[in-house]
Each structure stands twice: as structure tokens, then as C-alpha cells.
Scaffold this active site. Sequence first.
Site, PDB file in Angstrom:
ATOM      1  N   ASP A   1      40.062  45.984  43.081  1.00  0.00           N
ATOM      2  CA  ASP A   1      40.572  46.450  44.362  1.00  0.00           C
ATOM      3  C   ASP A   1      41.867  47.233  44.202  1.00  0.00           C
ATOM      4  O   ASP A   1      42.419  47.360  43.102  1.00  0.00           O
ATOM      5  CB  ASP A   1      40.802  45.255  45.291  1.00  0.00           C
ATOM      6  CG  ASP A   1      39.489  44.606  45.704  1.00  0.00           C
ATOM      7  OD1 ASP A   1      38.562  45.331  46.066  1.00  0.00           O
ATOM      8  OD2 ASP A   1      39.408  43.361  45.653  1.00  0.00           O
TER       9      ASP A   1
ATOM     10  N   TYR B   1      40.047  37.534  33.515  1.00  0.00           N
ATOM     11  CA  TYR B   1      41.170  38.126  34.255  1.00  0.00           C
ATOM     12  C   TYR B   1      42.459  37.445  33.823  1.00  0.00           C
ATOM     13  O   TYR B   1      42.466  36.265  33.449  1.00  0.00           O
ATOM     14  CB  TYR B   1      40.995  37.932  35.759  1.00  0.00           C
ATOM     15  CG  TYR B   1      40.005  38.867  36.414  1.00  0.00           C
ATOM     16  CD1 TYR B   1      40.425  40.030  37.053  1.00  0.00           C
ATOM     17  CD2 TYR B   1      38.644  38.584  36.398  1.00  0.00           C
ATOM     18  CE1 TYR B   1      39.521  40.891  37.661  1.00  0.00           C
ATOM     19  CE2 TYR B   1      37.723  39.436  37.004  1.00  0.00           C
ATOM     20  CZ  TYR B   1      38.175  40.582  37.628  1.00  0.00           C
ATOM     21  OH  TYR B   1      37.274  41.431  38.227  1.00  0.00           O
TER      22      TYR B   1
END
Length: 456
Positions: free
Chosen positions: A112, A179
Amino acid sequence: MDDDELIKLSKEDLIFKVKTVTAQNDQLKNIIAKQGDKSTIAKQQNKPYNFEKCTFRHVLIKFLYLGWNYNGYTVQEDTNETVENYLFKALIKTCLIKSRSESNYHRCGRTDKGVSSFSQVISIDIRSKLAIEDQHKLDEEINYCLVLNRVLPRDIQCIAWSPTSINFSARFDCKHRTYKYFFTKGQLDIEVMRSASNYLLGTHDFRNLCKMDVGNGVTKFIRNIMNIEFNVHDKKNIDIDEYTVYEVTITGQAFLWHQIRCIMGILFLIGQRKEKPEVILELLDVTNNPRKPEYHMASEIPLNLYECMYENEDIDWQYDDKVVSIVIENLTKKYTIGSIQTAMIKSMITDLKSLSKITPSVCSSHFLLQGVKPKVYTPVMKRQKCVVNFHVNWCEPCHIPKLQELVGDKDVDLELHAKLVHIFKVKAVPAVLAVKDGLVIDANTLEKLLENLTSK
């Protein structure tokens, strides 16, 4: 629409009109800009590149990007500032592909706005300078990373490529994704955060720890977190203080929209000792807590898609020393400037503390939690929750019946007024209520929406 008609519109209708016209205007600007890019490229090329004489090969390309100045990875209609847009402009400009639609393209992850990546991977059919029977001679192939990096922005750079089989997908053949989330210690209790994070391991329903991706039809929220670790970023630093940078490393096969940022938001509250570690167990217990409570996500800036892992033995990453050297040089320049800025700010903070008797009580993680901070803290599980558990009552292809149920016997033509949801901004929390064809509202504005519907 003339002035008389505009005067008759309600405030909400006017807002809707303005937003609609603004969105259309932005979209037209970007279409014109993209057409301008195409015409510029066309002028630069005396002749269209003749792909008929070319051979192609299916490859993986690994690249990094600093996403802070981009509106996300994926191409969007209302902006050109996405990583994917710059990537395809580079691929087309260097004549490595004919077009996106003909390139057999897949991406591993979709990040995003503001999110970075050290190891994003795409699979794509790309031009080769070798005959098909010679494509095993990798040292003689086009230096794809060097060619692309010459036309890519400095904060989007390819670092390796690998040949692979024609059916291999960067997205669907990825075995797990890792991540990293970076943050400063401040006054956080790292040990209690580490202890609480263990509750996240394994397979769970994470609907209360993500943002609903109703626009893409995501209705299943079972995910598996394989590993989660808290580590000091600079392992050589043995002196831990409030400025010490930590990194949380989270590995799973796949993640929901904003799942990691929601998890970090809750872990920060636990680290600030505002919540007990067991709040995670309550959020994962969707049987007793089917409706998501309101809380703020953590910032997108520290999040990094760090690694995409594959188990295909045929993958052979090709790293070029010259390419890697140039990328390191670019990153070192950014690091040097950033480090100096950080040191300067830290010096100012330290000197101000020495001149003042005031001891700041705000934890640095406070600045990584989005939204307005209330003066009086309310425990997460006692906060307002979404109005309806629409995950269970999902209605395809039309979501109107659930709103109709809430309206009751009032005389409302929901089909005519579904557009009213456009006037409300969709928030991360509380969980949204599906209305119609992907249009959503947040629970706080439901009462106002129903008032508008019944007053028509």
C-alpha cells in the site's frame, strides 16, 4: 445541471457531486498525462521496435523500492505515482516487452501507499537476445537489471533476475512472505510485546486484525503466521535506550489487507501497558467476538516487504556486481543524509532535555499510531464495534438486503439511494458494513445514512 437544480440539492448531494467531478477530473488528467508519455516515446523512436524477430523468455525479476513517496505498488486510475506504473514505463521504454497485457505478468506482493520493499518479485515474459536453444547461456543474456535501472527512479531499482519455467508465477508459487516493521524502543516494554506476539503464531481467523478488503471480494480471513521475532536492528549495539531501533520480523504464506499494521497497532498498545497480552486472544476469538472493535493501525512508513521465498530448484538468481554496486551507492547516499538528519534532531532533543526540567512522557510509538489520541483511554474490547457481522451474512452479488434488514419497515428505496454512501469516508476501523456492489460505510455514520435515506 443549471443553478436552480443545484440550489435544490442537499448538502450531502452537493458533496457527492463535488467529489465525483473531482475524481473524474483527476482521472482525465492522468489519462492525458499517460497519452503524453506515449507520444513522447513515439517521437523518440523513429521506428516501432520490431518484436517479430525477437525471442522471449519467462523470468523472475527481484527489485527493491522505498515506497514513502509513492501511492502504493499497484497501478491506479487516479495517479501515476505508483511503483508498478514506473516499472512498466521502464519495461516498455527499453523495449523489453510489447505491452503489459501480452507480458504474462504476475507480482508477488501488493504493498500500500508508503510501504517499502527490499525483495518484491515479479514474473514476466521478456525479450531475449539469445536464440531459444542458447538461452541457457546466462552470461550472454541481456543485463536486464542494468538496462532497467538506467531508466527507473533511484528509489526503485532491480537487483537480480532468474530464468524460470513458463508456468511459474511470482504470486501463486510463492511459499511464504516475510515483512519487517521498524520502530524505536521509547518506553515500550519489548518483553511483554514479544510474549504477546506468541499468541499470533499458527492458523487463526484474523478478521479482527485486518482491514476489510470488500472491494476485492475477500470474505475468508483464515491465515497462518509461521514466525514472529523481535530483534534489535543493530545487533552490535549493546547499549539499549529509548532511541534503539527494533525490528519485528513476521513470516506467513499470505497476509490480509493491513493485517501487519493492525497487529503492530495492538502490540504497541500492549507495549505501552495500556492493554494486556491476552487482548490478542480475545481478538482472535471470533466466536465470542465476531465484531471488530475500533482501534488505530500503526503507520505504513516502517513496513517493508522484505523477502518472497520460493522452493523451485530451477530458480537461479543472477546478481551483477556492477548493478549491485550502483544500488548500494544510491542507498548509501540516502542513508548518509538520513543519518545526519537523525543525529541532528537527536542532538536537539538531548540539549532541550538538559535545559528543561520537563521529562517528556510520550512514548515514541505514540507517533506511529494513526488517528486522534483520546484524553481518556478506553480498553480495546470495550470500544464501539461494527454494527453487523457482515462477514457471516455476506450476500452475493448484492449487499442491499442487510441494510434493508436494518432499516426495517421504513419506506426506503435503497437501490435509488445507495449512492449516498459515497459521501462518507471509509475508515480502517470500526469494521465496515457492506452496502452495495463494494460500496461501504463505517458504522459511525450508519445512523446519518439511514436518516438521509428515510427523509427522501
